[in-house]
Design a protein around this motif. Sequence first.
Motif, PDB file in Angstrom:
ATOM      1  N   ASN A   1       7.551   1.295   6.791  1.00 38.48           N
ATOM      2  CA  ASN A   1       7.093   2.532   6.864  1.00 38.48           C
ATOM      3  C   ASN A   1       5.991   2.034   5.737  1.00 38.48           C
ATOM      4  O   ASN A   1       6.346   2.483   4.396  1.00 38.48           O
ATOM      5  CB  ASN A   1       7.200   3.770   7.128  1.00 38.48           C
TER       6      ASN A   1
ATOM      7  N   GLN B   1       3.217   2.994   4.825  1.00 40.02           N
ATOM      8  CA  GLN B   1       2.135   4.329   4.512  1.00 40.02           C
ATOM      9  C   GLN B   1       0.604   3.992   4.487  1.00 40.02           C
ATOM     10  O   GLN B   1      -0.349   3.806   3.521  1.00 40.02           O
ATOM     11  CB  GLN B   1       2.696   4.738   3.143  1.00 40.02           C
TER      12      GLN B   1
ATOM     13  N   SER C   1       2.120   4.720  -2.216  1.00 41.09           N
ATOM     14  CA  SER C   1       3.186   6.241  -3.526  1.00 41.09           C
ATOM     15  C   SER C   1       3.809   5.566  -3.882  1.00 41.09           C
ATOM     16  O   SER C   1       5.108   5.366  -3.099  1.00 41.09           O
ATOM     17  CB  SER C   1       3.258   7.428  -2.235  1.00 41.09           C
TER      18      SER C   1
ATOM     19  N   MET D   1       1.509  12.074  -3.682  1.00 41.13           N
ATOM     20  CA  MET D   1       1.180  12.153  -2.816  1.00 41.13           C
ATOM     21  C   MET D   1       0.631  12.898  -2.478  1.00 41.13           C
ATOM     22  O   MET D   1      -0.365  13.646  -1.312  1.00 41.13           O
ATOM     23  CB  MET D   1       2.918  13.018  -1.961  1.00 41.13           C
TER      24      MET D   1
ATOM     25  N   TYR E   1      -5.959   8.560   2.612  1.00 36.74           N
ATOM     26  CA  TYR E   1      -5.303   7.921   3.777  1.00 36.74           C
ATOM     27  C   TYR E   1      -6.861   7.799   4.787  1.00 36.74           C
ATOM     28  O   TYR E   1      -6.769   7.482   5.568  1.00 36.74           O
ATOM     29  CB  TYR E   1      -4.605   9.008   4.676  1.00 36.74           C
TER      30      TYR E   1
ATOM     31  N   GLU F   1       3.175   3.168  10.715  1.00 29.91           N
ATOM     32  CA  GLU F   1       1.999   3.831   9.740  1.00 29.91           C
ATOM     33  C   GLU F   1       1.572   2.609   8.654  1.00 29.91           C
ATOM     34  O   GLU F   1       1.387   2.120   7.663  1.00 29.91           O
ATOM     35  CB  GLU F   1       2.472   4.172   8.344  1.00 29.91           C
TER      36      GLU F   1
ATOM     37  N   HIS G   1      -3.617   3.956  13.556  1.00 33.00           N
ATOM     38  CA  HIS G   1      -2.771   4.472  13.652  1.00 33.00           C
ATOM     39  C   HIS G   1      -1.976   3.324  14.753  1.00 33.00           C
ATOM     40  O   HIS G   1      -2.017   3.079  15.645  1.00 33.00           O
ATOM     41  CB  HIS G   1      -1.880   5.451  14.063  1.00 33.00           C
TER      42      HIS G   1
ATOM     43  N   SER H   1       5.223   2.010  -0.901  1.00 33.10           N
ATOM     44  CA  SER H   1       5.441   2.988   0.279  1.00 33.10           C
ATOM     45  C   SER H   1       6.115   4.416  -0.406  1.00 33.10           C
ATOM     46  O   SER H   1       6.674   4.448  -1.333  1.00 33.10           O
ATOM     47  CB  SER H   1       5.679   2.593   1.471  1.00 33.10           C
ATOM     48  N   ASP H   2       5.983   5.512   0.437  1.00 33.74           N
ATOM     49  CA  ASP H   2       6.607   6.231   0.146  1.00 33.74           C
ATOM     50  C   ASP H   2       8.142   6.557   0.801  1.00 33.74           C
ATOM     51  O   ASP H   2       8.482   7.313   0.616  1.00 33.74           O
ATOM     52  CB  ASP H   2       5.857   8.325   0.960  1.00 33.74           C
ATOM     53  N   HIS H   3       8.512   5.179   1.156  1.00 29.60           N
ATOM     54  CA  HIS H   3       9.653   4.931   2.454  1.00 29.60           C
ATOM     55  C   HIS H   3      10.583   4.015   1.684  1.00 29.60           C
ATOM     56  O   HIS H   3       8.700   2.997   1.213  1.00 29.60           O
ATOM     57  CB  HIS H   3       9.247   4.762   3.275  1.00 29.60           C
TER      58      HIS H   3
END
Length: 258
Positions: free
Chosen positions: A13, A15, A20, A26, A33, A61, A101, A236-238
């Motif tokens: 993912n 993002q 991030s 965040m 975004y 994403e 998306h 990414s945040d993941h």
Amino acid sequence: MTDTPEITVMSFNIQVGIGSSRARHMVLHGWKYVMPHGQSLRNLERIADILREADIVGLNEVDAGSFRSQYVNQAGFLAERAHFAHWEQQRTRDFGDFAQHSNSILSHWPIAQTNRHALPSFMKGRGMLETHLDVHGRPLTVIITHLGLSRHARFSQIRDLAQRLRGRPHLILMGDFNCTARSPEMRLLLTESGLRAPPWSPPTFPSWSPRFSFDHILCSPDLELTAVETIGEPLSDHLALKAKLRWGAAIMAHATLP
């Protein structure tokens, strides 16, 4: 590439290239975004470096080319930079110039067929990208999905997925499921679909202090998961999730028959 029974796959993912890597991002980077920013292409270049470790990549994403991504189709950009000859995409929420998306797949092997399915959701925008690959003459189905944030939505989506996938051979399912390996949703998916999970699911979220195994790589029983790990660099945040699979013994025996 050599003709080997082992396949390296990755689920990430990304993002939309925000990058991030701290909890405060965040909040501080939330505007990214919806607005373009100069760091996104540099972030994608760093992501491409990671993707080169895989034969097949599933992306969540990903922006398909809108104002916020500087009209760059991020899947196509990553395919080019990471040297993947084949890629496909499913736009799940198309807001035109504002945002697009998508789920995407990158592959070193030809994609013979692509099907795009919508999944049940209160707010339209969850989907399943189904691709059929030719891997050295062997058929392989790879499915990319990104499940909903609410448990109620995930149960509906998982029931739909399980019905579509039940009993199908030579299949890999991967993506951001927004639920952990021990959640009731995952137990339902594995029970109803017959897919296999790895013996251990490393945490992938949040990338700066991973606690939750939200990203998953599952396979049909005729494939074997031999290794699974995260890529520790927080882009990414993941975190990216990587697995190695090989064809089951019965398939290999059939392939070697004269």
